[in-house]
Design a protein around this motif. Structure first.
Motif, PDB file in Angstrom:
ATOM      1  N   ILE A 192      -4.867 -23.256 -12.956  1.00  0.00           N
ATOM      2  CA  ILE A 192      -5.269 -21.898 -13.327  1.00  0.00           C
ATOM      3  C   ILE A 192      -4.657 -20.970 -12.274  1.00  0.00           C
ATOM      4  O   ILE A 192      -5.136 -20.898 -11.139  1.00  0.00           O
ATOM      5  N   VAL A 193      -3.595 -20.266 -12.673  1.00  0.00           N
ATOM      6  CA  VAL A 193      -2.803 -19.488 -11.720  1.00  0.00           C
ATOM      7  C   VAL A 193      -2.798 -18.011 -12.121  1.00  0.00           C
ATOM      8  O   VAL A 193      -2.366 -17.669 -13.225  1.00  0.00           O
ATOM      9  N   LEU A 194      -3.272 -17.178 -11.226  1.00  0.00           N
ATOM     10  CA  LEU A 194      -3.184 -15.735 -11.451  1.00  0.00           C
ATOM     11  C   LEU A 194      -1.749 -15.277 -11.263  1.00  0.00           C
ATOM     12  O   LEU A 194      -1.056 -15.727 -10.351  1.00  0.00           O
ATOM     13  N   ARG A 195      -1.326 -14.401 -12.128  1.00  0.00           N
ATOM     14  CA  ARG A 195       0.034 -13.872 -12.067  1.00  0.00           C
ATOM     15  C   ARG A 195      -0.025 -12.365 -11.864  1.00  0.00           C
ATOM     16  O   ARG A 195      -0.603 -11.643 -12.685  1.00  0.00           O
ATOM     17  N   ASP A 196       0.551 -11.902 -10.768  1.00  0.00           N
ATOM     18  CA  ASP A 196       0.595 -10.476 -10.444  1.00  0.00           C
ATOM     19  C   ASP A 196       1.760  -9.857 -11.197  1.00  0.00           C
ATOM     20  O   ASP A 196       2.914 -10.229 -10.995  1.00  0.00           O
ATOM     21  N   TRP A 197       1.481  -8.904 -12.068  1.00  0.00           N
ATOM     22  CA  TRP A 197       2.527  -8.267 -12.867  1.00  0.00           C
ATOM     23  C   TRP A 197       3.327  -7.253 -12.057  1.00  0.00           C
ATOM     24  O   TRP A 197       4.289  -6.698 -12.573  1.00  0.00           O
ATOM     25  N   GLN A 198       2.912  -6.984 -10.841  1.00  0.00           N
ATOM     26  CA  GLN A 198       3.566  -5.947 -10.029  1.00  0.00           C
ATOM     27  C   GLN A 198       3.579  -4.621 -10.797  1.00  0.00           C
ATOM     28  O   GLN A 198       4.563  -3.881 -10.788  1.00  0.00           O
ATOM     29  N   LEU A 199       2.464  -4.337 -11.445  1.00  0.00           N
ATOM     30  CA  LEU A 199       2.302  -3.137 -12.259  1.00  0.00           C
ATOM     31  C   LEU A 199       0.992  -2.469 -11.874  1.00  0.00           C
ATOM     32  O   LEU A 199      -0.038  -3.137 -11.781  1.00  0.00           O
ATOM     33  N   SER A 200       1.052  -1.175 -11.636  1.00  0.00           N
ATOM     34  CA  SER A 200      -0.145  -0.410 -11.310  1.00  0.00           C
ATOM     35  C   SER A 200      -0.262   0.764 -12.268  1.00  0.00           C
ATOM     36  O   SER A 200       0.745   1.367 -12.656  1.00  0.00           O
ATOM     37  N   ASN A 201      -1.492   1.072 -12.618  1.00  0.00           N
ATOM     38  CA  ASN A 201      -1.796   2.233 -13.456  1.00  0.00           C
ATOM     39  C   ASN A 201      -2.708   3.153 -12.672  1.00  0.00           C
ATOM     40  O   ASN A 201      -3.622   2.687 -11.983  1.00  0.00           O
ATOM     41  N   ILE A 202      -2.481   4.432 -12.790  1.00  0.00           N
ATOM     42  CA  ILE A 202      -3.413   5.410 -12.229  1.00  0.00           C
ATOM     43  C   ILE A 202      -4.081   6.085 -13.417  1.00  0.00           C
ATOM     44  O   ILE A 202      -3.409   6.579 -14.322  1.00  0.00           O
ATOM     45  N   TYR A 203      -5.399   6.037 -13.420  1.00  0.00           N
ATOM     46  CA  TYR A 203      -6.120   6.645 -14.532  1.00  0.00           C
ATOM     47  C   TYR A 203      -7.286   7.480 -14.018  1.00  0.00           C
ATOM     48  O   TYR A 203      -7.763   7.294 -12.899  1.00  0.00           O
ATOM     49  N   THR A 204      -7.730   8.386 -14.863  1.00  0.00           N
ATOM     50  CA  THR A 204      -8.881   9.220 -14.550  1.00  0.00           C
ATOM     51  C   THR A 204     -10.143   8.397 -14.762  1.00  0.00           C
ATOM     52  O   THR A 204     -10.310   7.773 -15.820  1.00  0.00           O
TER      53      THR A 204
END
Length: 153
Positions: free
Chosen positions: A67-79
């Motif tokens: 069971i391996v977490l994968r970091d998408w190297q993606l960030s979202n900024i939301y209100t």
């Protein structure tokens, strides 16, 4: 209670055939989402936060082997939704969310944290995206097919 840190993780849990696990919020019935959670400390590593939240909310252990977490190297900024702004320091209105995914076997046991979530379900990824109340969560699920195709075999 200390204020929440306006930086969080989102973990999309899925099977090899892109069935997505959604969990229903205890404080907002009908609000379905993937695993989410704020950092516990400003210096908490993102992977550690994702691993912790995955376990706290579903009982699933990311062991780094099967069971391996994968970091998408993606960030979202939301209100931040107004209903939850009281959890943050005065004047804080935005959150930065870092996206992860984890592929699990369909038969994996899910143990919800009852104070946080009351129900769970598995849906095909397109239906799961439609069910999410959060736009950033839905968008991450919609990217799942592309993201998993890019995963090393």
């Amino acid at each position: 209670m200390p204020y929440k840190i306006p930086e969080s993780v989102l973990v999309v849990i899925h099977t090899a055939d892109l069935q997505v696990l959604l969990i229903e919020r205890a404080d907002k019935p009908g609000f379905w989402q993937s695993v989410t959670g704020s950092l516990d400390a400003v210096d908490e590593p993102l992977l550690a936060a994702a691993t912790r939240e995955l376990f706290e909310e579903t009982g699933i252990v990311a062991d780094g082997r099967q069971i391996v977490l994968r970091d998408w190297q993606l960030s979202n900024i939301y209100t931040i939704y107004p209903v939850w702004r009281h959890r943050y320091a005065p004047g804080v209105t935005e959150n930065t969310e870092h996206v992860f995914s984890v592929q699990v076997p369909r038969e994996i046991e899910v143990k919800l944290a009852p104070r946080e979530h009351t129900n769970h379900l598995w849906l095909p990824y397109l239906a799961a995206a439609d069910r999410c109340f959060s736009a950033s969560n839905a968008e991450a699920i919609l990217q799942l097919k592309e993201q998993t195709a890019a995963m090393p075999r």
